[in-house]
Motif scaffolding. Structure first.
Motif, PDB file in Angstrom:
ATOM      1  N   UNK A  81       0.831  -1.207   0.000  1.00  0.00           N
ATOM      2  CA  UNK A  81       0.000   0.000   0.000  1.00  0.00           C
ATOM      3  C   UNK A  81       0.867   1.259   0.000  1.00  0.00           C
ATOM      4  N   UNK A  82       0.533   2.186  -0.900  1.00  0.00           N
ATOM      5  CA  UNK A  82       1.256   3.461  -1.012  1.00  0.00           C
ATOM      6  C   UNK A  82       0.240   4.601  -1.046  1.00  0.00           C
ATOM      7  N   UNK A  83       0.544   5.654  -0.305  1.00  0.00           N
ATOM      8  CA  UNK A  83      -0.252   6.880  -0.392  1.00  0.00           C
ATOM      9  C   UNK A  83       0.674   8.074  -0.476  1.00  0.00           C
ATOM     10  N   UNK A  84       0.538   8.831  -1.574  1.00  0.00           N
ATOM     11  CA  UNK A  84       1.367  10.008  -1.811  1.00  0.00           C
ATOM     12  C   UNK A  84       0.473  11.241  -1.908  1.00  0.00           C
ATOM     13  N   UNK A  85       0.865  12.302  -1.202  1.00  0.00           N
ATOM     14  CA  UNK A  85       0.130  13.570  -1.250  1.00  0.00           C
ATOM     15  C   UNK A  85       0.957  14.605  -2.004  1.00  0.00           C
ATOM     16  N   UNK A  86       0.283  15.470  -2.740  1.00  0.00           N
ATOM     17  CA  UNK A  86       0.939  16.627  -3.339  1.00  0.00           C
ATOM     18  C   UNK A  86       0.721  17.828  -2.431  1.00  0.00           C
ATOM     19  N   UNK A  87       1.817  18.374  -1.922  1.00  0.00           N
ATOM     20  CA  UNK A  87       1.746  19.464  -0.959  1.00  0.00           C
ATOM     21  C   UNK A  87       2.227  20.754  -1.618  1.00  0.00           C
ATOM     22  N   UNK A  88       1.387  21.809  -1.657  1.00  0.00           N
ATOM     23  CA  UNK A  88       1.834  23.073  -2.257  1.00  0.00           C
ATOM     24  C   UNK A  88       2.911  23.723  -1.404  1.00  0.00           C
TER      25      UNK A  88
END
Length: 327
Positions: free
Chosen positions: A10-17
């Protein structure tokens, strides 16, 4: 025994400004925003059996809540596979939602201005619970949590511990088979914490529900969980029994000594971590415990000696510190 939860890579990646400080950067970000990727969960895999209570441990920011939200279908995974009771949680199918629940400490789901009893009726309507079954389950949960007439008071007039108990009743009215509990005892006093632990154990035993529990209170974990999963920086560090965690990560043991002469200095035998009226606790390397114990018995006049593993919470802290140094 069949597994109710299966997680594979399981992988979870967020894009953070992100932007630099200052007016120019603020104006520029209106036209072209810069992002950086943050990998909150990194290829973790595990399974949980029906009726199993598992502690899900890690420091703040480790990825625990993100993982629970993906398991409950509140977040989409970036990649990897999740199976809960044969369903993919992100599809939010009614058949799955009727069988799971998530309880997050100090995050109210009950309506603030009406009695908890009325909120329970709303849950009955949402989950389409038959009237007779609903009343039996509601009364059973109220009895288990010693809520009595408190459920007739507006939620805003309940204490924190009483609100948390009402939250549990609301979350379990549909008799879920899988419980995701995220810091359910945070902020509660010792008595309320104990009652919640006893309630979770009783519910698990009665309905054979699978439970994933995150908590910073090691008393919760030690009382409820035979198995723990430890993650840090989104990576799985350990998956196994509490005793195995001690065996794998505890590099030291504690030797407690009761001296006949309280003025003796034992610093040559190990690190003195406490000394009170001849009651001395020494921290010694695990590999040297037998040798140091033999020396103490042969060289020092003592009336008692004990050997203990370090407390679970100190071991967990040590695991995180070691991992932080590697990272």
């Amino acid at each position: 025994m069949s597994q109710t939860i299966k997680v594979d890579t399981l992988i979870k990646t967020f894009q953070v400004p992100e932007r630099e400080a200052g007016l120019k950067a603020a104006v520029g970000s209106l036209f072209k925003r810069k992002y950086r990727e943050v990998e909150a969960v990194k290829k973790i895999s595990f399974g949980i059996d029906a009726g199993e209570i598992v502690g899900f441990l890690g420091p703040n920011g480790a990825g625990k809540t993100t993982t629970l939200k993906m398991l409950a279908g509140l977040l989409f995974p970036t990649s990897g596979q999740i199976d809960v009771l044969g369903y993919e949680p992100q599809r939010r199918e009614k058949e799955l939602l009727r069988q799971i629940t998530i309880v997050m400490g100090q995050r109210n789901q009950l309506m603030w201005d009406i009695p908890a009893l009325d909120s329970f009726e709303l849950q009955r309507a949402i989950y389409q619970i038959p009237e007779g079954e609903f009343r039996r389950m509601r009364d059973e949960l109220i009895d288990l949590l010693n809520m009595g007439d408190l459920v007739k008071k507006p939620v805003r007039n309940l204490s924190l511990g009483e609100r948390m108990k009402a939250e549990f009743i609301s979350a379990l009215l549909h008799r879920p088979k899988v419980l995701f509990l995220d810091e359910p005892t945070i902020g509660l006093d010792v008595t309320a914490q104990r009652l919640i632990r006893e309630f979770v154990a009783a519910y698990n035993q009665r309905y054979q529900a699978s439970v994933m529990l995150t908590s910073h209170y090691m008393a919760d974990v030690q009382a409820l969980c035979k198995r723990v999963i430890v993650i840090h920086h989104g990576q799985l560090l350990y998956d196994g029994g509490l005793a195995g965690l001690v065996e794998k990560f505890a590099a030291y043991k504690t030797i407690g000594v009761t001296l006949n002469d309280p003025d003796l200095d034992l610093s040559e035998y190990g690190e003195i971590i406490s000394n009170s009226k001849g009651q001395v606790n020494l921290r010694v390397p695990k590999s040297a415990t037998a040798q140091i114990t033999t020396r103490l018995l042969n060289e020092v006049a003592i009336s008692d000696l004990t050997i203990e593993d370090p407390a679970i919470d100190s071991i967990i802290e040590q695991v995180f510190q070691q991992e932080a140094q590697v990272v």
